[in-house]
Scaffold this motif. Structure first.
Motif, PDB file in Angstrom:
ATOM      1  N   THR A  32       1.241  -1.275  -0.459  1.00  0.00           N
ATOM      2  CA  THR A  32       0.301  -0.040  -0.301  1.00  0.00           C
ATOM      3  C   THR A  32       0.711   1.241  -0.137  1.00  0.00           C
ATOM      4  O   THR A  32       2.036   1.291   0.388  1.00  0.00           O
ATOM      5  N   TRP A  36      -2.395   6.293  -1.176  1.00  0.00           N
ATOM      6  CA  TRP A  36      -3.179   5.782  -1.442  1.00  0.00           C
ATOM      7  C   TRP A  36      -4.139   5.940  -0.327  1.00  0.00           C
ATOM      8  O   TRP A  36      -5.410   6.124  -0.715  1.00  0.00           O
ATOM      9  N   ARG A  40      -7.961   7.559  -0.698  1.00  0.00           N
ATOM     10  CA  ARG A  40      -9.329   6.804  -0.664  1.00  0.00           C
ATOM     11  C   ARG A  40      -9.930   7.352   0.714  1.00  0.00           C
ATOM     12  O   ARG A  40     -11.050   6.469   0.562  1.00  0.00           O
ATOM     13  N   THR A  41      -9.114   7.193   1.467  1.00  0.00           N
ATOM     14  CA  THR A  41     -10.083   7.202   3.001  1.00  0.00           C
ATOM     15  C   THR A  41      -9.900   8.622   4.089  1.00  0.00           C
ATOM     16  O   THR A  41     -10.793   8.471   4.514  1.00  0.00           O
ATOM     17  N   CYS A 116     -20.688  -0.255  13.637  1.00  0.00           N
ATOM     18  CA  CYS A 116     -20.671   1.345  13.410  1.00  0.00           C
ATOM     19  C   CYS A 116     -21.647   2.441  14.209  1.00  0.00           C
ATOM     20  O   CYS A 116     -21.397   3.414  14.207  1.00  0.00           O
ATOM     21  N   ARG A 155      -5.179  -5.409   2.738  1.00  0.00           N
ATOM     22  CA  ARG A 155      -5.059  -4.168   3.151  1.00  0.00           C
ATOM     23  C   ARG A 155      -6.158  -4.115   2.828  1.00  0.00           C
ATOM     24  O   ARG A 155      -6.111  -2.374   2.967  1.00  0.00           O
ATOM     25  N   GLN A 220     -15.370  -7.800   4.618  1.00  0.00           N
ATOM     26  CA  GLN A 220     -15.627  -6.381   3.298  1.00  0.00           C
ATOM     27  C   GLN A 220     -15.454  -6.010   2.515  1.00  0.00           C
ATOM     28  O   GLN A 220     -14.593  -6.030   1.683  1.00  0.00           O
ATOM     29  N   GLY A 222     -15.791  -3.667   0.391  1.00  0.00           N
ATOM     30  CA  GLY A 222     -15.967  -2.087   0.107  1.00  0.00           C
ATOM     31  C   GLY A 222     -16.431  -1.437  -0.644  1.00  0.00           C
ATOM     32  O   GLY A 222     -17.400  -0.789   0.462  1.00  0.00           O
ATOM     33  N   GLN A 223     -16.743  -1.750  -1.425  1.00  0.00           N
ATOM     34  CA  GLN A 223     -17.019  -0.990  -2.554  1.00  0.00           C
ATOM     35  C   GLN A 223     -18.858  -1.095  -2.290  1.00  0.00           C
ATOM     36  O   GLN A 223     -19.679  -0.112  -2.482  1.00  0.00           O
ATOM     37  N   VAL A 225     -20.323  -1.713   0.777  1.00  0.00           N
ATOM     38  CA  VAL A 225     -20.716  -1.023   2.230  1.00  0.00           C
ATOM     39  C   VAL A 225     -20.396   0.633   1.386  1.00  0.00           C
ATOM     40  O   VAL A 225     -21.149   1.764   1.951  1.00  0.00           O
ATOM     41  N   HIS A 257     -20.176   9.255  12.248  1.00  0.00           N
ATOM     42  CA  HIS A 257     -19.223   8.555  12.161  1.00  0.00           C
ATOM     43  C   HIS A 257     -18.391   8.547  10.882  1.00  0.00           C
ATOM     44  O   HIS A 257     -18.438   8.426  10.139  1.00  0.00           O
ATOM     45  N   ALA A 259     -15.662   6.890   9.354  1.00  0.00           N
ATOM     46  CA  ALA A 259     -15.022   5.306   8.449  1.00  0.00           C
ATOM     47  C   ALA A 259     -14.637   5.302   6.586  1.00  0.00           C
ATOM     48  O   ALA A 259     -13.927   5.340   6.651  1.00  0.00           O
ATOM     49  N   ASN A 260     -15.148   6.791   5.805  1.00  0.00           N
ATOM     50  CA  ASN A 260     -13.964   7.988   5.238  1.00  0.00           C
ATOM     51  C   ASN A 260     -14.536   8.686   5.108  1.00  0.00           C
ATOM     52  O   ASN A 260     -15.714   9.340   4.782  1.00  0.00           O
ATOM     53  N   ARG A 262     -14.749  10.798   2.223  1.00  0.00           N
ATOM     54  CA  ARG A 262     -15.717  10.700   0.939  1.00  0.00           C
ATOM     55  C   ARG A 262     -16.340  10.372   1.238  1.00  0.00           C
ATOM     56  O   ARG A 262     -17.519  10.770   0.616  1.00  0.00           O
ATOM     57  N   ILE A 263     -17.030   9.445   2.899  1.00  0.00           N
ATOM     58  CA  ILE A 263     -18.415  10.084   2.886  1.00  0.00           C
ATOM     59  C   ILE A 263     -19.162  11.041   3.436  1.00  0.00           C
ATOM     60  O   ILE A 263     -20.169  11.385   3.441  1.00  0.00           O
ATOM     61  N   ASN A 287     -10.852   4.177  11.504  1.00  0.00           N
ATOM     62  CA  ASN A 287     -12.189   3.942  11.757  1.00  0.00           C
ATOM     63  C   ASN A 287     -12.517   3.296  13.638  1.00  0.00           C
ATOM     64  O   ASN A 287     -11.978   2.486  13.485  1.00  0.00           O
TER      65      ASN A 287
HETATM   66  O1  UT7 Z   1     -17.166   1.473   9.186  1.00  0.00           O
HETATM   67  C1  UT7 Z   1     -18.037   0.606   9.054  1.00  0.00           C
HETATM   68  C2  UT7 Z   1     -18.250   1.178   7.560  1.00  0.00           C
HETATM   69  N1  UT7 Z   1     -17.183   1.154   6.557  1.00  0.00           N
HETATM   70  C3  UT7 Z   1     -17.365   1.264   5.270  1.00  0.00           C
HETATM   71  O2  UT7 Z   1     -17.759   2.674   5.178  1.00  0.00           O
HETATM   72  C4  UT7 Z   1     -16.650   0.733   4.360  1.00  0.00           C
HETATM   73  C5  UT7 Z   1     -16.443   1.671   3.026  1.00  0.00           C
HETATM   74  N2  UT7 Z   1     -15.694   1.430   2.002  1.00  0.00           N
HETATM   75  C6  UT7 Z   1     -14.362   2.105   1.665  1.00  0.00           C
HETATM   76  O3  UT7 Z   1     -14.653   3.417   2.397  1.00  0.00           O
HETATM   77  C7  UT7 Z   1     -13.652   2.002   0.549  1.00  0.00           C
HETATM   78  O4  UT7 Z   1     -14.650   1.219  -0.391  1.00  0.00           O
HETATM   79  C8  UT7 Z   1     -12.088   1.174   0.865  1.00  0.00           C
HETATM   80  C9  UT7 Z   1     -11.310   2.818   1.575  1.00  0.00           C
HETATM   81  C10 UT7 Z   1     -12.318   0.245   2.374  1.00  0.00           C
HETATM   82  C11 UT7 Z   1     -12.039   1.287  -0.488  1.00  0.00           C
HETATM   83  O5  UT7 Z   1     -11.842   1.808  -1.567  1.00  0.00           O
HETATM   84  P1  UT7 Z   1     -12.273   2.022  -2.553  1.00  0.00           P
HETATM   85  O6  UT7 Z   1     -12.218   3.399  -3.548  1.00  0.00           O
HETATM   86  O7  UT7 Z   1     -13.494   1.481  -2.640  1.00  0.00           O
HETATM   87  O8  UT7 Z   1     -11.124   0.858  -3.743  1.00  0.00           O
HETATM   88  P2  UT7 Z   1     -11.650  -0.381  -4.830  1.00  0.00           P
HETATM   89  O9  UT7 Z   1     -12.116  -1.779  -3.357  1.00  0.00           O
HETATM   90  O10 UT7 Z   1     -12.922  -0.103  -5.358  1.00  0.00           O
HETATM   91  O11 UT7 Z   1     -10.206  -1.019  -4.625  1.00  0.00           O
HETATM   92  C12 UT7 Z   1      -9.297  -0.024  -5.714  1.00  0.00           C
HETATM   93  C13 UT7 Z   1      -7.990  -0.614  -6.277  1.00  0.00           C
HETATM   94  C14 UT7 Z   1      -7.967  -1.696  -5.845  1.00  0.00           C
HETATM   95  O12 UT7 Z   1      -7.198  -2.379  -6.863  1.00  0.00           O
HETATM   96  P3  UT7 Z   1      -7.352  -3.069  -8.633  1.00  0.00           P
HETATM   97  O13 UT7 Z   1      -8.122  -3.964  -8.737  1.00  0.00           O
HETATM   98  O14 UT7 Z   1      -7.953  -1.473  -9.141  1.00  0.00           O
HETATM   99  O15 UT7 Z   1      -6.454  -3.159  -9.488  1.00  0.00           O
HETATM  100  C15 UT7 Z   1      -7.928  -2.642  -4.435  1.00  0.00           C
HETATM  101  O16 UT7 Z   1      -7.269  -3.806  -4.730  1.00  0.00           O
HETATM  102  O17 UT7 Z   1      -7.508  -0.609  -5.279  1.00  0.00           O
HETATM  103  C16 UT7 Z   1      -6.436  -1.912  -4.798  1.00  0.00           C
HETATM  104  N3  UT7 Z   1      -5.848  -1.049  -2.843  1.00  0.00           N
HETATM  105  C17 UT7 Z   1      -5.430  -0.667  -2.198  1.00  0.00           C
HETATM  106  N4  UT7 Z   1      -4.382  -0.725  -3.133  1.00  0.00           N
HETATM  107  C18 UT7 Z   1      -3.007   0.173  -2.075  1.00  0.00           C
HETATM  108  C19 UT7 Z   1      -7.524  -2.395  -2.126  1.00  0.00           C
HETATM  109  N5  UT7 Z   1      -6.818  -1.491  -0.810  1.00  0.00           N
HETATM  110  C20 UT7 Z   1      -5.762  -0.730  -0.810  1.00  0.00           C
HETATM  111  C21 UT7 Z   1      -4.753  -0.655  -0.308  1.00  0.00           C
HETATM  112  N6  UT7 Z   1      -3.713  -0.068  -0.889  1.00  0.00           N
HETATM  113  N7  UT7 Z   1      -4.556  -0.950   0.801  1.00  0.00           N
END
Ligand code: UT7
Length: 332
Positions: A32, A36, A40-41, A116, A155, A220, A222-223, A225, A257, A259-260, A262-263, A287
């Protein structure tokens, strides 16, 4: 039926363990990058409990600080509610452990599980004891040691979560100028498979196989949620505002809360909130599940965003899915 009594928050205490886990540290554990994670968070660092430190320890320290702020002895409480998804153990409840650690003789209590959204659910549960006149002093604690159920080789989840706790005391309000005004809660169990810990319960009791399959960690999508949270958090807040004849711009302090980032930003934009009303500390804590809202209350206080009489909205979306929003006027 006699008139219901409005509850108000009369004290706040928080605690996070001192050890920091930074994005740089995570770069050494998984594939990671700081860029990133921040992009993203919004998270830069989170606090992590040392081995042997459990949710009851964080909860007890937060509760002690709230009691000190109010100048109360623990035994003066009536009930302790601990919101947590990482209890020290299945039973006894973490509330029992906290009661003992505080020396809160004669006090009853229980744990509340809603991930949460657990803090806002517990806040309203506690408020009902005040409303009916059953109790006068209710301790509501949100505490989680998320690091105890996180897979630090995954990750997608390990960058998000941190450990922390916060506690508030609820007491009857003398009049309607301050205190809890209204709330809306929802569940959508169809989202259960998007964020869960599959192992260790009655469905998949702990075995060598459940350990080898890493079933005792947070899983999780992630997308899924993210999409649900962006839509639902704003929706529940809008409903709550509308039925109280309020607009987003009427809110003085929005405590969501964490969590992110962007949310949070998407919710703030859709509700038309004033930029300065939105409380964010996810950069420092990540979080912390049930801990985020009281920790963000403390941040709001330190930033001068939480003054007596302020109109405050709390909001959360979490595993379950669970959803909650609360309207209140700050009382201290
Ligand atoms: O409190 C409980 C509620 N939880 C939430 O609200 C969490 C909600 N979800 C999120 O906050 C986001 O979905 C995440 C932060 C978990 C992930 O962000 P995302 O923008 O949705 O990323 P993604 O899962 O769509 O992944 C995009 C890319 C993927 O790679 P490819 O397939 O495009 O090559 C992942 O493998 O990012 C990759 N990726 C990472 N890269 C670097 C996923 N985690 C990581 C990381 N570092 N830690």
């Amino acid at each position: 039926m006699s008139q219901l009594v409005r509850a108000k928050i009369t004290a706040l205490g928080t605690y996070v363990p001192p050890r920091l886990l930074t994005n740089d540290d995570l770069e050494k554990l998984v594939e990671t990058s700081n860029d990133w994670i921040v992009e993203r968070t919004g998270i830069r660092e989170r606090h992590i409990a040392d081995k042997g430190v459990a949710s009851s320890d964080l909860a007890t320290e937060a509760a002690r600080r709230a009691l000190a702020e109010r100048g109360l002895e623990a035994s003066e409480l009536d009930v302790i509610i601990v919101a947590t998804v990482t209890p020290d153990m299945f039973f006894p409840s973490t509330a029992c452990l906290v009661q003992h650690k505080l020396g809160a003789k004669g006090v009853w209590g229980f744990d509340l599980s809603a991930a949460c959204s657990a803090f806002v659910y517990a806040l309203q549960t506690g408020a009902q004891f005040i409303a009916t006149g059953a109790h006068k002093k209710v301790m509501v604690i949100g505490a989680d040691v998320m690091s105890s159920i996180i897979d630090y080789t995954d990750r997608a989840t390990c960058v998000i979560f941190g450990d922390g706790a916060g506690a508030v005391i609820l007491e009857p309000a003398e009049d309607d100028s301050v205190g809890l005004i209204d709330f809306l809660h929802e569940m959508d169990g169809s989202g259960g498979c998007s964020l869960y810990m599959p192992g260790g319960g009655s469905l998949h009791p702990s075995t060598r196989e459940t350990v080898e399959k890493r079933m005792h960690y947070v899983h999780q999508d992630g997308q899924a949620v993210f999409k649900f949270a962006v839509r639902k958090q704003a929706e529940i807040c809008e409903k709550l505002l509308t039925r109280n004849r309020l607009k987003g711009s009427d809110i003085d302090t929005f405590i969501p809360h964490q969590a992110n980032l962007r949310i949070i930003k998407a919710t703030a934009e859709r509700l038309g909130l004033k930029a300065e009303s939105v409380v964010v500390n996810i950069d420092r804590y990540g979080n912390t599940t049930a801990g985020t809202i009281p920790l963000a209350m403390e941040t709001a206080r330190q930033e001068g965003k939480l003054k007596k009489g302020n109109l405050v909205m709390l909001a959360s979306v979490g595993a379950g899915f669970t959803v909650g929003a609360t309207l209140l006027r700050w009382a201290i």
